[in-house]
Structures are given as structure tokens and as C-alpha cells.
Enzyme design. Structure first.
Site, PDB file in Angstrom:
ATOM      1  N   LYS A  35      27.276  16.436  19.514  1.00 30.49           N
ATOM      2  CA  LYS A  35      26.057  15.780  19.030  1.00 30.49           C
ATOM      3  C   LYS A  35      26.405  14.413  18.432  1.00 30.49           C
ATOM      4  O   LYS A  35      27.585  14.131  18.176  1.00 30.49           O
ATOM      5  CB  LYS A  35      25.384  16.668  17.979  1.00 30.49           C
ATOM      6  CG  LYS A  35      26.246  16.946  16.749  1.00 30.49           C
ATOM      7  CD  LYS A  35      25.677  18.089  15.905  1.00 30.49           C
ATOM      8  CE  LYS A  35      26.539  18.330  14.679  1.00 30.49           C
ATOM      9  NZ  LYS A  35      26.161  19.561  13.969  1.00 30.49           N
ATOM     10  N   TYR A 247      32.897 -10.861  -3.294  1.00 29.67           N
ATOM     11  CA  TYR A 247      31.574 -10.822  -3.938  1.00 29.67           C
ATOM     12  C   TYR A 247      31.640 -10.128  -5.297  1.00 29.67           C
ATOM     13  O   TYR A 247      32.330  -9.106  -5.438  1.00 29.67           O
ATOM     14  CB  TYR A 247      30.595 -10.036  -3.075  1.00 29.67           C
ATOM     15  CG  TYR A 247      30.051 -10.784  -1.882  1.00 29.67           C
ATOM     16  CD1 TYR A 247      29.373 -12.002  -2.032  1.00 29.67           C
ATOM     17  CD2 TYR A 247      30.192 -10.259  -0.601  1.00 29.67           C
ATOM     18  CE1 TYR A 247      28.877 -12.661  -0.924  1.00 29.67           C
ATOM     19  CE2 TYR A 247      29.685 -10.911   0.506  1.00 29.67           C
ATOM     20  CZ  TYR A 247      29.024 -12.126   0.330  1.00 29.67           C
ATOM     21  OH  TYR A 247      28.516 -12.787   1.423  1.00 29.67           O
TER      22      TYR A 247
HETATM   23  C1  PLP Z   1      27.282  20.344  13.730  1.00 27.23           C
HETATM   24  C2  PLP Z   1      27.312  21.802  13.917  1.00 27.23           C
HETATM   25  C3  PLP Z   1      28.513  22.450  14.274  1.00 27.23           C
HETATM   26  C4  PLP Z   1      29.846  21.742  14.277  1.00 27.23           C
HETATM   27  O1  PLP Z   1      30.284  21.634  12.956  1.00 27.23           O
HETATM   28  P1  PLP Z   1      31.699  21.016  12.545  1.00 27.23           P
HETATM   29  O2  PLP Z   1      31.772  21.215  11.086  1.00 27.23           O
HETATM   30  O3  PLP Z   1      31.642  19.589  12.945  1.00 27.23           O
HETATM   31  O4  PLP Z   1      32.726  21.763  13.295  1.00 27.23           O
HETATM   32  C5  PLP Z   1      28.455  23.803  14.584  1.00 27.23           C
HETATM   33  N1  PLP Z   1      27.286  24.489  14.491  1.00 27.23           N
HETATM   34  C6  PLP Z   1      26.135  23.916  14.115  1.00 27.23           C
HETATM   35  C7  PLP Z   1      24.890  24.720  14.009  1.00 27.23           C
HETATM   36  C8  PLP Z   1      26.114  22.556  13.792  1.00 27.23           C
HETATM   37  O5  PLP Z   1      24.966  21.983  13.372  1.00 27.23           O
END
Ligand code: PLP
Length: 351
Positions: A35, A247
């Protein structure tokens, strides 16, 4: 030659990380969570490399991510859409062959007229974020069976804290849900969940961040960096005693110091919260950030760094030396946020 910041994505290291996680749960399938454009590294390139290595299951958050991933990796691998369907999207799911993760009673109603075998059920076992409460799964069990889900899953709230009793409580609650669907594969573990022991593996694991070199794995798991983020020095000069850097004049030089200003800033994903705390590595030597990180620039104190730094010298902000979790901590954030926050201006290349 360009002085734009550069991110080199090491797809072979991502594959090695996937294999290392896969080895932890020999009986289970290891999926890959890609994702948010593969945590900012490029979902298409990451998924193609993993598919080549034998990964057949991918997770994205949105339908749009799923349809785009389907075009990239072709038919065959299963793609789960974690955030679930919205009314009006159903034909798109079918056309792209995506598996909807149903996590509310609204989702169950929406999906009930659809073909069986095209969904997963997400149970909320204690995180109170997304998922059907076990009590609802219980009362809707007959309707759910009619949907013939291909997976029942839940998500751990505290997997990165192995001693937290919530892990065990969630596992127990999930076991009850999984037991109610004995013929359906079950999945609980994200990356850190993979480190909690074999009881957390179930039939399928869902690592994301660990593929990209994040998490603090146990000593028997060696993860490799997935990205090298580099910037170029554009100016080397002596900052005089009793003057300030950057800054807000937050950093006062108590003596003459050799400074190097680098072409990277918060617009590229170097959090401003790392001002005065973050380091950049030149030839393997850590040089501290002096003063505030600005939009396009950051100044390092290279007095104790290697000799011969000049315009064009590369500075590593993520990589073999500049480790993801340590750099994230210096910015008061997580590896997740650093990776997904990489700016659009950063030139990505794949190796
Ligand atoms: C994002 C997500 C994962 C992956 O999690 P990580 O901590 O990046 O391994 C797995 N299951 C769900 C439901 C998620 O939203």
C-alpha cells in the site's frame, strides 16, 4: 550530473527481506503489503520483484491501488484491498479481480449480492480501528459463510512491543474467530507480528515495513536496507565563531567550524523535526545536522568528517550507515513515516 536528491531502491534486498520473513513461518504463506505505493518506494517495482521471487499475495489499501497493481503484475497473484469496498465500486473489483476485505456490517450488505470467494473478513480483536467485532461475526456467521471468504484476518495493535499483554489477548480472540471458519485460511501478523513466535503465523503473514528494512527484528533475523537516500553537497565553507546557522538562528557556533550545505530538505522528506538531531553520513562518517532543516537545504557540521568534501560529494541520509529506524527516531517519528514521506522531487532509481 544532477544535484537532485536520489533514492536508490534495492529491490534485491527487498526480496531478501521477504525471504527472511518467510523463513520465520515455514508453514504459512508470506504475503507482501505494498500500500501507499510500496511504502513510498514504488509498488510496481517492489511487487514485480517479489512476484518474480514467488510472492503470490499482495495487500493494498485502496481499490485504485489495486487496479493499478493488477495492470503491473498481471492476473494470477491475489490482491487484497484492506480499506474495503465503497458503493459503486463493485464492478471495478470484479473487472480487476481484486479481493475486498470486508470490515463492517455495511461492507457485508454491500458484498452480499456479489460472487462468493471474492472477499476476506477482517475481525477487530482489540485495536478498535477497522474490523467486525467477534460478536457480529458470530451472529452473521451464516451470511458470512455464504460469501465464502478466502481469508479471515485481524490486525495487532502492539506487535512492536513483544511484552505487551494485548498481543496475547488479541491472538486468543482471533483464534476463536479462526476456529469458527475452520476451512478458511487465517492471518494475524504484520511485520512485527512475525517476530512474536510461531503461534502468530497462522496461514498467512502480512509484512509491510520489514520488507522495506524497517522494524527492530530479533537478532536471528537479518534485514537489509531497501533504500539509499542520498544528497549532494553544494557548498563547503567555514562558519565563524559566534555566528549562527540557519533559519531562526537556533545553532550558535562556539568556534570556527567547517560546514557543508546539502541539497535536500523537508520538501524531499527529511523531517524538519530532525533539525539539530539528524545526521548525514559522508564516506561512512556521521556528520551532525547544524541548525534547522529548511525546505531544500540542510547544513552539516563536517569538522570531524572526512577530508576533501566538496560540491558533488554524496551524503547518505538513509542506507547502510544511516539506518532507517535510527534516522526516524532522530526525527521523533517512525520508519513508516520517513519512507512514505519521501518527496516527489527525489529521483528514484531501481537496482
Ligand atoms: C499496513 C498493514 C499491514 C502491514 O503492516 P507492517 O507493520 O507495515 O508490517 C498489515 N496488515 C494490515 C491490516 C495493515 O493495515
Amino acid at each position: 550530473m544532477s544535484f537532485l536528491p536520489r533514492a536508490t531502491v534495492l529491490t534485491s534486498n527487498i526480496v531478501d527481506n521477504w525471504r527472511a520473513l518467510d523463513a520465520l513461518h515455514p508453514g504459512a504463506t508470506t504475503a507482501a503489503v505494498v500500500k501507499a505505493d510500496g511504502y513510498g518506494l514504488g509498488a510496481a517495482q517492489v511487487a514485480n520483484a517479489l512476484k518474480e521471487a514467488g510472492c503470490q499475495t499482495f495487500f493494498v489499501a485502496y481499490l485504485e491501488e489495486g487496479t493499478s497493481l493488477r495492470k503491473t503484475i498481471g492476473r494470477g497473484p491475489r490482491i487484497f484491498v484492506l480499506n474495503g469496498p465503497v458503493r459503486g465500486q463493485l464492478t471495478s473489483y470484479t473487472t480487476a479481480g481484486l479481493t475486498a476485505v470486508l470490515s463492517s456490517e455495511h461492507h457485508l450488505k454491500l458484498w452480499s449480492k456479489e460472487r462468493p470467494g471474492t472477499c476476506a473478513i477482517h475481525a477487530d480483536t482489540g485495536m478498535n480501528r477497522l474490523g467486525l467485532p467477534p460478536s457480529v461475526i458470530d451472529t452473521e456467521a451464516t451470511a458470512i459463510r455464504r460469501l465464502a471468504p478466502v481469508l479471515v484476518m485481524s490486525h495487532l495493535a502492539c506487535a512492536d512491543d513483544p511484552k505487551n499483554p494485548i498481543n496475547l489477548a488479541q491472538r486468543r480472540a482471533f483464534e476463536a474467530v479462526a476456529d469458527a471458519f475452520p476451512d478458511t485460511p487465517a492471518s494475524l501478523a504484520n511485520s512485527a507480528g512475525c517476530y512474536l513466535g510461531k503461534n502468530y503465523g497462522f496461514d498467512l503473514t502480512r509484512p509491510g515495513i520489514a520488507l522495506y528494512g524497517g522494524t527492530t527484528p530479533p537478532p536471528n533475523v537479518g534485514l537489509k536496507p531497501a533504500i539509499i537516500l542520498e544528497s549532494s553537497v553544494i557548498s563547503v565553507f567555514t562558519g565563524r565563531k559566534d555566528t549562527t546557522v540557519g533559519y531562526g538562528a537556533t545553532h550558535t557556533l562556539t568556534e570556527d567550524r567547517l560546514l557543508a550545505t546539502c541539497a535536500i530538505g523537508y520538501a524531499d522528506g527529511l523531517p524538519r523535526s530532525g533539525s539539530g538531531r539528524l545526521g548525514g553520513w559522508i564516506e561512512g562518517v556521521r556528520c551532525p545536522v547544524a541548525g534547522r532543516i529548511s525546505m531544500d537545504l540542510v547544513t552539516l557540521d563536517i569538522t570531524d568528517g572526512p577530508a576533501g568534501v566538496k560540491p558533488g560529494t554524496r551524503v547518505e541520509f538513509l542506507g547502510e550507515h544511516a539506518q532507517l529506524e535510527a534516522q526516524a527516531e532522530a526525527c521523533g517519528t517512525l520508519g513508516y513515516e520517513l519512507l512514505t514521506g519521501l518527496g516527489r522531487r527525489v529521483q528514484r532509481q531501481y537496482r
